[in-house]
Design an enzyme around this catalytic site. Structure first.
Site, PDB file in Angstrom:
ATOM      1  N   ASN A 200      86.486   0.658  40.388  1.00 47.74           N
ATOM      2  CA  ASN A 200      85.430  -0.085  41.068  1.00 47.74           C
ATOM      3  C   ASN A 200      86.011  -1.371  41.651  1.00 47.74           C
ATOM      4  OD1 ASN A 200      82.860  -0.776  41.946  1.00 47.74           O
ATOM      5  ND2 ASN A 200      82.267  -1.723  40.008  1.00 47.74           N
ATOM      6  N   ASP A 236      80.582  -1.118  30.135  1.00 47.48           N
ATOM      7  CA  ASP A 236      80.361  -2.557  30.277  1.00 47.48           C
ATOM      8  C   ASP A 236      80.428  -2.913  31.753  1.00 47.48           C
ATOM      9  OD1 ASP A 236      80.205  -3.026  27.506  1.00 47.48           O
ATOM     10  OD2 ASP A 236      82.396  -3.054  27.366  1.00 47.48           O
ATOM     11  N   LEU A 237      79.312  -3.219  32.338  1.00 53.15           N
ATOM     12  CA  LEU A 237      79.204  -3.429  33.776  1.00 53.15           C
ATOM     13  C   LEU A 237      80.205  -4.474  34.273  1.00 53.15           C
ATOM     14  CD1 LEU A 237      77.679  -2.759  36.399  1.00 53.15           C
ATOM     15  CD2 LEU A 237      76.078  -4.609  35.818  1.00 53.15           C
ATOM     16  N   ASP A 238      81.058  -4.059  35.220  1.00 54.47           N
ATOM     17  CA  ASP A 238      82.040  -4.947  35.862  1.00 54.47           C
ATOM     18  C   ASP A 238      82.990  -5.599  34.867  1.00 54.47           C
ATOM     19  OD1 ASP A 238      81.064  -4.389  38.369  1.00 54.47           O
ATOM     20  OD2 ASP A 238      79.737  -6.129  38.443  1.00 54.47           O
ATOM     21  N   GLU A 239      83.175  -4.997  33.693  1.00 54.79           N
ATOM     22  CA  GLU A 239      84.054  -5.582  32.687  1.00 54.79           C
ATOM     23  C   GLU A 239      85.128  -4.608  32.222  1.00 54.79           C
ATOM     24  OE1 GLU A 239      81.943  -7.414  29.504  1.00 54.79           O
ATOM     25  OE2 GLU A 239      80.621  -8.570  30.824  1.00 54.79           O
TER      26      GLU A 239
END
Length: 294
Positions: A200, A236-239
Site C-alpha cells: 500500500n 493495522d491500518l497504514d501500520e
C-alpha cells in the site's frame, strides 16, 4: 520447518540467472552451505548480500547466480534448506511477477506503474486493474490492460469486491497486489490472506493529518515536508512493515494544489520503488520490519 519454493517454468537461456533468498535462524556455516550448493550445481555467484538481525536472531540472504541447469541448482539447494530449517526461494531473475493493481479515482500511482511496466523498468506483468470507480478505465485501456470496475457503496458491495479480488488472484496466478491509492479499508480477512504479498502507499506529513483534505490541512499548518510511505498491508491500518519512504521539502509559497502535486509525485516514486524491490526479491520480513537488499 523448512519452507521451500522453486519456480517451475522452463528457462530457455542455457545459462540462466537465478535469484535465491534465504531466511533462517542465525547459526554458523549458513553462507558456506548455500554457496557450496551453488558451486556443486556448477553455478557462479554474481551478487550476494546478507544480514544478521540481533533483534530476532534471524539470518537473511539474497544472492544472484548463473547456472547452466536450474534442476541441478534446485537439487543441491533442497538439502541445505532442510538442514537449516530455512525458508528459501529460487526464482529465475528474468521472470516477471504477476501483479494485480487496485485503484479508486486517483490516477497518478496507477499511471506510473503501468508506464514503467511497459517501459521495462518494472519486472512485472499486470493482467488486471480493478477499481471501485470507473474513472481509471480509459487509463488502463490506453496501456492495453484489462480493467474491471465494481462499485463499493456499502458492506455487501465491499464484500463482493473483495471476493472478486480473491477470484482474480486465483484465475491470474497473482503474486503481488498493489493498492495504488485504493481508498477502501481492506477487511481483516483479506489482509490475512494477502499477508506478505500486498503493498500500500499513503502520504506522509510531519505532523500527520488524517481525514478529508489532508493537503489543505497541511497547507493551513505550514508544513515543511511532504512525502510518502510504502508498506505491506496488515490488519493495522497504514501500520504495516515499511518498505520505502521519501520526503520533499516545501515552504509557505506552495499552494494546496502544488503541495498535492508534489505529494503525488512522491507517492508514485515511492510505490514504484517498493514494487520493483519486491519483484526483484529484495524485500524480506523480519517480524514487523523489512530487510531490503538494495
Amino acid at each position: 520447518m523448512t519452507d521451500l519454493k522453486f519456480a517451475t517454468e522452463k528457462i530457455e537461456n542455457p545459462r540462466a540467472h537465478w535469484v535465491i533468498t534465504l531466511v533462517c535462524d542465525d547459526t554458523p556455516g549458513i553462507v558456506h552451505a548455500l554457496t557450496g550448493a551453488v558451486v556443486a550445481a556448477g553455478g557462479n555467484i554474481e551478487e550476494l548480500q546478507q544480514f544478521s538481525s540481533t533483534d530476532t536472531g534471524r539470518f537473511f540472504l539474497r544472492t544472484e547466480v548463473s547456472v547452466a541447469d536450474g534442476a541441478d541448482l534446485q537439487a543441491e539447494v533442497l538439502p541445505v534448506a532442510k538442514r537449516l530449517g530455512a525458508k528459501i526461494t529460487v526464482d529465475p531473475a528474468e521472470r516477471k511477477l504477476r501483479t494485480l493493481i487496485l485503484g479508486s479515482k486517483a490516477a497518478h500511482a496507477v499511471n506510473d506503474l503501468l508506464f514503467r511496466q511497459r517501459s521495462g523498468y518494472l519486472p512485472i506483468e499486470i493482467p488486471r486493474v480493478m477499481a471501485n470507480h470507473a474513472v481509471l478505465g480509459d487509463l488502463a485501456r490506453f496501456y492495453d490492460v484489462p480493467f474491471e470496475h465494481l462499485p463499493v457503496t456499502g458492506p455487501e458491495e465491499k464484500a463482493a469486491f473483495e471476493q472478486r479480488v480473491r477470484e482474480v488472484i486465483a484465475e491470474e496466478q497473482i503474486e503481488l497486489v498493489v493498492l495504488a491509492r485504493y481508498m477502501q479499508i481492506v477487511s481483516p480477512e483479506l489482509c490475512e490472506e494477502l499477508a506478505g504479498m500486498a503493498i500500500n502507499i499513503h502520504h506522509s506529513f510531519l505532523p500527520g493529518f488524517k481525514g478529508a483534505n489532508p493537503y489543505r490541512q497541511a497547507h493551513a499548518r505550514g508544513v515543511k515536508l511532504v512525502g510518502a510511505t510504502a508498506h505491506f498491508v496488515t490488519t493495522d491500518l497504514d501500520e504495516g512493515p515499511i518498505i520505502e519512504q521519501n520526503v520533499r521539502r516545501v515552504d509557505h509559497t506552495n499552494t494546496v494544489k502544488q503541495l498535492q502535486a508534489m505529494g503525488q509525485d512522491e507517492e508514485s516514486r515511492t510505490l514504484t520503488q517498493a514494487v520493483k524491490w519486491f519483484a526483484e526479491h529484495r524485500i524480506l520480513l523480519d517480524g514487523h520490519r523489512t530487510i531490503v537488499f538494495r
